[in-house]
Design a protein around this motif. Structure first.
Motif, PDB file in Angstrom:
ATOM      1  N   GLY A 279       0.819  -1.199   0.000  1.00  0.00           N
ATOM      2  CA  GLY A 279       0.000   0.000   0.000  1.00  0.00           C
ATOM      3  C   GLY A 279       0.858   1.257   0.000  1.00  0.00           C
ATOM      4  O   GLY A 279       2.047   1.224  -0.297  1.00  0.00           O
ATOM      5  N   ASN A 280       0.241   2.354   0.372  1.00  0.00           N
ATOM      6  CA  ASN A 280       0.911   3.652   0.374  1.00  0.00           C
ATOM      7  C   ASN A 280       1.811   3.762   1.608  1.00  0.00           C
ATOM      8  O   ASN A 280       1.319   3.704   2.744  1.00  0.00           O
ATOM      9  N   PRO A 281       3.142   3.918   1.419  1.00  0.00           N
ATOM     10  CA  PRO A 281       4.043   4.013   2.583  1.00  0.00           C
ATOM     11  C   PRO A 281       3.680   5.156   3.521  1.00  0.00           C
ATOM     12  O   PRO A 281       3.905   5.067   4.729  1.00  0.00           O
ATOM     13  N   LYS A 282       3.119   6.235   2.968  1.00  0.00           N
ATOM     14  CA  LYS A 282       2.743   7.375   3.811  1.00  0.00           C
ATOM     15  C   LYS A 282       1.626   6.981   4.777  1.00  0.00           C
ATOM     16  O   LYS A 282       1.578   7.442   5.916  1.00  0.00           O
ATOM     17  N   ASN A 283       0.695   6.122   4.301  1.00  0.00           N
ATOM     18  CA  ASN A 283      -0.402   5.684   5.162  1.00  0.00           C
ATOM     19  C   ASN A 283       0.114   4.849   6.328  1.00  0.00           C
ATOM     20  O   ASN A 283      -0.415   4.906   7.437  1.00  0.00           O
ATOM     21  N   ILE A 284       1.146   4.023   6.059  1.00  0.00           N
ATOM     22  CA  ILE A 284       1.728   3.182   7.101  1.00  0.00           C
ATOM     23  C   ILE A 284       2.289   4.046   8.229  1.00  0.00           C
ATOM     24  O   ILE A 284       2.087   3.779   9.414  1.00  0.00           O
ATOM     25  N   THR A 285       2.999   5.115   7.836  1.00  0.00           N
ATOM     26  CA  THR A 285       3.569   6.034   8.828  1.00  0.00           C
ATOM     27  C   THR A 285       2.466   6.766   9.589  1.00  0.00           C
ATOM     28  O   THR A 285       2.514   6.889  10.820  1.00  0.00           O
ATOM     29  N   ALA A 286       1.449   7.229   8.864  1.00  0.00           N
ATOM     30  CA  ALA A 286       0.355   7.973   9.500  1.00  0.00           C
ATOM     31  C   ALA A 286      -0.402   7.087  10.493  1.00  0.00           C
ATOM     32  O   ALA A 286      -0.756   7.524  11.601  1.00  0.00           O
ATOM     33  N   GLU A 287      -0.641   5.836  10.109  1.00  0.00           N
ATOM     34  CA  GLU A 287      -1.363   4.917  11.001  1.00  0.00           C
ATOM     35  C   GLU A 287      -0.567   4.682  12.285  1.00  0.00           C
ATOM     36  O   GLU A 287      -1.121   4.703  13.392  1.00  0.00           O
ATOM     37  N   GLY A 288       0.747   4.464  12.146  1.00  0.00           N
ATOM     38  CA  GLY A 288       1.584   4.251  13.323  1.00  0.00           C
ATOM     39  C   GLY A 288       1.580   5.446  14.255  1.00  0.00           C
ATOM     40  O   GLY A 288       1.568   5.303  15.488  1.00  0.00           O
ATOM     41  N   ALA A 289       1.585   6.647  13.672  1.00  0.00           N
ATOM     42  CA  ALA A 289       1.562   7.867  14.485  1.00  0.00           C
ATOM     43  C   ALA A 289       0.267   7.960  15.285  1.00  0.00           C
ATOM     44  O   ALA A 289       0.281   8.316  16.479  1.00  0.00           O
ATOM     45  N   CYS A 290      -0.854   7.630  14.658  1.00  0.00           N
ATOM     46  CA  CYS A 290      -2.139   7.675  15.360  1.00  0.00           C
ATOM     47  C   CYS A 290      -2.197   6.641  16.480  1.00  0.00           C
ATOM     48  O   CYS A 290      -2.748   6.897  17.554  1.00  0.00           O
ATOM     49  N   LEU A 291      -1.629   5.461  16.215  1.00  0.00           N
ATOM     50  CA  LEU A 291      -1.619   4.411  17.243  1.00  0.00           C
ATOM     51  C   LEU A 291      -0.783   4.832  18.443  1.00  0.00           C
ATOM     52  O   LEU A 291      -1.170   4.623  19.601  1.00  0.00           O
ATOM     53  N   TYR A 292       0.392   5.423  18.192  1.00  0.00           N
ATOM     54  CA  TYR A 292       1.215   5.907  19.304  1.00  0.00           C
ATOM     55  C   TYR A 292       0.500   7.026  20.063  1.00  0.00           C
ATOM     56  O   TYR A 292       0.590   7.119  21.289  1.00  0.00           O
ATOM     57  N   SER A 293      -0.201   7.870  19.326  1.00  0.00           N
ATOM     58  CA  SER A 293      -0.953   8.947  19.968  1.00  0.00           C
ATOM     59  C   SER A 293      -2.025   8.366  20.887  1.00  0.00           C
ATOM     60  O   SER A 293      -2.241   8.852  22.004  1.00  0.00           O
ATOM     61  N   ALA A 294      -2.685   7.297  20.424  1.00  0.00           N
ATOM     62  CA  ALA A 294      -3.702   6.636  21.241  1.00  0.00           C
ATOM     63  C   ALA A 294      -3.079   5.948  22.452  1.00  0.00           C
ATOM     64  O   ALA A 294      -3.690   5.866  23.524  1.00  0.00           O
ATOM     65  N   ASP A 295      -1.820   5.476  22.293  1.00  0.00           N
ATOM     66  CA  ASP A 295      -1.105   4.856  23.412  1.00  0.00           C
ATOM     67  C   ASP A 295      -0.815   5.865  24.517  1.00  0.00           C
ATOM     68  O   ASP A 295      -0.629   5.506  25.678  1.00  0.00           O
ATOM     69  N   GLY A 296      -0.723   7.116  24.138  1.00  0.00           N
ATOM     70  CA  GLY A 296      -0.389   8.162  25.099  1.00  0.00           C
ATOM     71  C   GLY A 296       0.991   8.742  24.905  1.00  0.00           C
ATOM     72  O   GLY A 296       1.269   9.859  25.312  1.00  0.00           O
ATOM     73  N   ALA A 297       1.895   7.970  24.273  1.00  0.00           N
ATOM     74  CA  ALA A 297       3.263   8.457  24.034  1.00  0.00           C
ATOM     75  C   ALA A 297       3.998   7.439  23.175  1.00  0.00           C
ATOM     76  O   ALA A 297       3.605   6.272  23.089  1.00  0.00           O
TER      77      ALA A 297
END
Length: 406
Positions: A279-297
């Protein structure tokens, strides 16, 4: 201009946000922003974004800052990738390639990153364009890749917005834009064209480029105390898309990559999974960022540089020329190993075995000295020459050499 750009992005987010009439969207959004961990002006950029958030949403900024090299690792974890034996993500962009290693065993976390100026533009950019503005290489306009792409696209129809235009009607600012268009073009199929015998020079250079990045990744990890090969190696970044085209069949990418890792590390890799971007490499990075944000840090990252060769630490930029002989010797060893990755077990087709001729190898080594000297000349005038060398100077000998043979 930067402030206006940030506000425009936030306005678009706000417009999408307001289309959802529910309890979650009644509050202003928390926004995750990824950034390169090597960014020197991060504090200033964060302030600009915070001010823009206040201007658009009318309340204190709710921004999470996630290092862009670490974000894809979080996506891999969410997809079930184990972390106890390490994840290595290699993000090949246009100007830089970023390496992120992450391992977690209980409360013990190791998170290392590094960034080198050797990426897609060293295949089809202007060579030195990311080293110095207007510096050496600025006069180079094309090479085998850009010429090949231009020939393939001479009758192409390109969709711009709602319009379909012939490529002759479009103003192309940089030759590498032809390559960018061809990478997206299914009709002319860059992948199939690359496997034709007349394009062997392009294939050879791409294999060299990839092998050099893998060599650096392996040596960088070992130099920083990571002896075992990570069980999971992933790729992101738009520059990494060329790997799909270069290898064609998925198992060839696995076979060749594992041979490179074994040759450069001396370790077995039967438990290692190496995955191309899906898929789109940019989406992979964006998804990971949102997951870390949901983790709290997100975990802290430790920058670990590596010169790319067995040179002594502490040599300053003022004395970097003393390392040239060591760098060129390392390049020679790299080329010898590259040529040793043959069809030892009958799993590759004849056209898939890339080997440099003696003449090409001599040409690369001959160009290496000039390449190293040109890179030294291209160092910014504002750089404090008394600082220890941090650049991956192994690539100083390779950048111009790749251009010369193309």
């Amino acid at each position: 201009e930067v402030r206006c750009f940030c506000e425009e992005i936030l306005l678009m987010i706000k417009n999408h946000w307001m289309l959802h009439d529910d309890a979650i969207h009644n509050a202003s959004p928390k926004i995750a922003i990824t950034y390169p961990a090597a960014m020197l002006s991060l504090a200033h950029v964060q302030q600009v974004w915070s001010n823009a958030y206040v201007n658009i949403f009318g309340e204190p900024a709710k921004l999470d800052w996630i290092t862009e090299s670490l974000a894809p690792c979080r996506t891999a974890i969410a997809q079930g990738t184990g972390v106890a034996n390490g994840i290595l993500n290699i993000d090949i962009g246009g100007g830089t390639t970023d390496f992120q290693y992450y391992r977690q065993s209980g409360a013990d976390i190791v998170s290392l990153y590094n960034s080198i100026k050797f990426a897609g533009d060293d295949l089809w950019g202007k060579g030195y364009e990311n080293v110095a503005i207007g510096g050496i290489g600025a006069a180079i306009t094309n090479n085998s890749f850009t010429q090949f792409a231009q020939e393939k696209l001479q009758d192409a129809q390109i969709k711009i917005g709602t319009e379909i235009k012939n490529i002759q009607q479009i103003t192309i600012q940089e030759p590498k834009e032809f390559v960018g268009l061809l990478l997206k073009d299914s009709e002319h199929n860059f992948a199939n064209a690359l496997r034709q015998s007349e394009n062997n020079v392009c294939r050879q250079i791409m294999y060299l480029h990839y092998a050099a990045i893998i060599r650096y990744a392996v040596k960088w990890l070992q130099n920083n105390g990571v002896r075992a090969v990570p069980y999971n190696i992933t790729f992101t970044g738009m520059g990494s898309k060329y790997l799909e085209m270069l290898f064609g069949r998925p198992n060839l990418f696995q076979i060749y990559s594992k041979r490179l890792i074994m040759a450069f590390s001396g370790n077995k890799v039967e438990n290692t999974t190496i995955a191309l971007p899906t898929g789109n490499p940019k989406n992979i990075t964006a998804e990971g960022a949102c997951l870390y944000s949901a983790d709290g840090a997100s975990p802290a990252c430790e920058k670990k540089s590596y010169l790319g060769c067995d040179a002594p630490n502490g040599v300053t930029y003022a004395n970097v020329a003393t390392l040239k002989e060591t760098v060129i010797a390392s390049l020679g060893e790299f080329l010898d190993v590259f040529n040793s990755i043959g069809d030892c077990d009958g799993t590759l087709y004849p056209q898939e075995v890339i080997c440099l001729s003696d003449n090409t190898k001599k040409q690369i080594l001959k160009n290496a000295e000039n390449s190293f000297a040109n890179m030294e000349t291209s160092l910014p005038v504002t750089l404090n020459r008394q600082l220890p060398v941090q650049d991956a100077i192994f690539f100083w000998a390779l950048k111009d050499s790749l251009w010369k043979i193309s």
